[in-house]
Write a protein that holds these residues in place. Sequence first.
Motif, PDB file in Angstrom:
ATOM      1  N   THR A 169       0.852  -1.188   0.000  1.00 48.66           N
ATOM      2  CA  THR A 169       0.000   0.000   0.000  1.00 48.66           C
ATOM      3  C   THR A 169       0.885   1.234   0.000  1.00 48.66           C
ATOM      4  O   THR A 169       2.118   1.120   0.008  1.00 48.66           O
ATOM      5  CB  THR A 169      -0.910   0.037   1.242  1.00 48.66           C
ATOM      6  N   ALA A 170       0.289   2.404   0.050  1.00 50.72           N
ATOM      7  CA  ALA A 170       1.045   3.655   0.095  1.00 50.72           C
ATOM      8  C   ALA A 170       1.958   3.706   1.324  1.00 50.72           C
ATOM      9  O   ALA A 170       3.017   4.320   1.288  1.00 50.72           O
ATOM     10  CB  ALA A 170       0.096   4.853   0.085  1.00 50.72           C
ATOM     11  N   ALA A 171       1.577   3.026   2.404  1.00 47.45           N
ATOM     12  CA  ALA A 171       2.382   3.018   3.632  1.00 47.45           C
ATOM     13  C   ALA A 171       3.715   2.293   3.451  1.00 47.45           C
ATOM     14  O   ALA A 171       4.615   2.441   4.275  1.00 47.45           O
ATOM     15  CB  ALA A 171       1.592   2.374   4.771  1.00 47.45           C
ATOM     16  N   ASP A 172       3.864   1.515   2.392  1.00 47.18           N
ATOM     17  CA  ASP A 172       5.099   0.772   2.143  1.00 47.18           C
ATOM     18  C   ASP A 172       6.135   1.586   1.384  1.00 47.18           C
ATOM     19  O   ASP A 172       7.196   1.057   1.024  1.00 47.18           O
ATOM     20  CB  ASP A 172       4.779  -0.516   1.372  1.00 47.18           C
ATOM     21  N   ASN A 173       5.880   2.848   1.142  1.00 40.24           N
ATOM     22  CA  ASN A 173       6.819   3.711   0.422  1.00 40.24           C
ATOM     23  C   ASN A 173       8.219   3.613   1.008  1.00 40.24           C
ATOM     24  O   ASN A 173       8.412   3.713   2.218  1.00 40.24           O
ATOM     25  CB  ASN A 173       6.332   5.163   0.483  1.00 40.24           C
ATOM     26  N   GLY A 174       9.205   3.376   0.140  1.00 43.47           N
ATOM     27  CA  GLY A 174      10.601   3.324   0.560  1.00 43.47           C
ATOM     28  C   GLY A 174      11.080   1.952   1.007  1.00 43.47           C
ATOM     29  O   GLY A 174      12.269   1.765   1.237  1.00 43.47           O
ATOM     30  N   ARG A 175      10.189   0.987   1.143  1.00 43.97           N
ATOM     31  CA  ARG A 175      10.573  -0.348   1.613  1.00 43.97           C
ATOM     32  C   ARG A 175      11.321  -1.128   0.544  1.00 43.97           C
ATOM     33  O   ARG A 175      11.236  -0.848  -0.638  1.00 43.97           O
ATOM     34  CB  ARG A 175       9.332  -1.168   1.977  1.00 43.97           C
ATOM     35  N   THR A 176      12.028  -2.151   0.999  1.00 43.24           N
ATOM     36  CA  THR A 176      12.601  -3.159   0.122  1.00 43.24           C
ATOM     37  C   THR A 176      11.983  -4.476   0.539  1.00 43.24           C
ATOM     38  O   THR A 176      12.001  -4.829   1.715  1.00 43.24           O
ATOM     39  CB  THR A 176      14.132  -3.229   0.275  1.00 43.24           C
ATOM     40  N   VAL A 177      11.385  -5.180  -0.415  1.00 43.58           N
ATOM     41  CA  VAL A 177      10.768  -6.476  -0.140  1.00 43.58           C
ATOM     42  C   VAL A 177      11.446  -7.536  -0.990  1.00 43.58           C
ATOM     43  O   VAL A 177      12.006  -7.243  -2.039  1.00 43.58           O
ATOM     44  CB  VAL A 177       9.243  -6.478  -0.397  1.00 43.58           C
ATOM     45  N   CYS A 178      11.412  -8.768  -0.518  1.00 38.64           N
ATOM     46  CA  CYS A 178      12.033  -9.878  -1.239  1.00 38.64           C
ATOM     47  C   CYS A 178      10.981 -10.904  -1.618  1.00 38.64           C
ATOM     48  O   CYS A 178      10.080 -11.189  -0.841  1.00 38.64           O
ATOM     49  CB  CYS A 178      13.093 -10.543  -0.377  1.00 38.64           C
ATOM     50  N   LEU A 179      11.125 -11.445  -2.812  1.00 32.76           N
ATOM     51  CA  LEU A 179      10.266 -12.509  -3.312  1.00 32.76           C
ATOM     52  C   LEU A 179      11.142 -13.588  -3.919  1.00 32.76           C
ATOM     53  O   LEU A 179      12.264 -13.313  -4.338  1.00 32.76           O
ATOM     54  CB  LEU A 179       9.337 -11.993  -4.419  1.00 32.76           C
TER      55      LEU A 179
END
Length: 156
Positions: free
Chosen positions: A59-69
């Motif tokens: 969502t917009a709250a995840d701005n700036g995050r790094t996620v792994c898949l």
Amino acid sequence: MRRTTFHRASLAAATLLLLAGCGSQSGGGDKGSGAVSPSPTASSPSASTGCDSGTGQLTAADNGRTVCLEVGGQLRLGLDGSKQRPWKAVTATGSALKATNSGIVLQPGDASAAYDAVAAGTATLSSSRPLCAQPTAPGQVSCKAIEEWHVTVRVS
């Protein structure tokens, strides 16, 4: 105003329930809870990779995050906007992710996207929208500021 807020909240809740039906049921000791676990292909937090806790929904709250898949995983995102402050279509850089059908957008100004993790590598998802609503009458102050959103996705 209250009716619009209730209607929007009802639509959001219905969407979440629909999306939750695609998740997997929690297999723990609480058999009757109906709890839905995150996408099984999303990685857990790791200090060595710098990734935040894995999630299949952004969502917009995840701005700036790094996620792994992991390759084969899927990532969905929904940015809530408005007619006065609409999100631009989400773009992805790199070849690690491939756009897939994200479903329907429920409200004008929202942005919705879905991606399959197809190859090891790094991708950046991004969008932007006006920081404030544009004037609707002559003589009002104009705002040209832009709110940017981006998430880095590492696929392994």
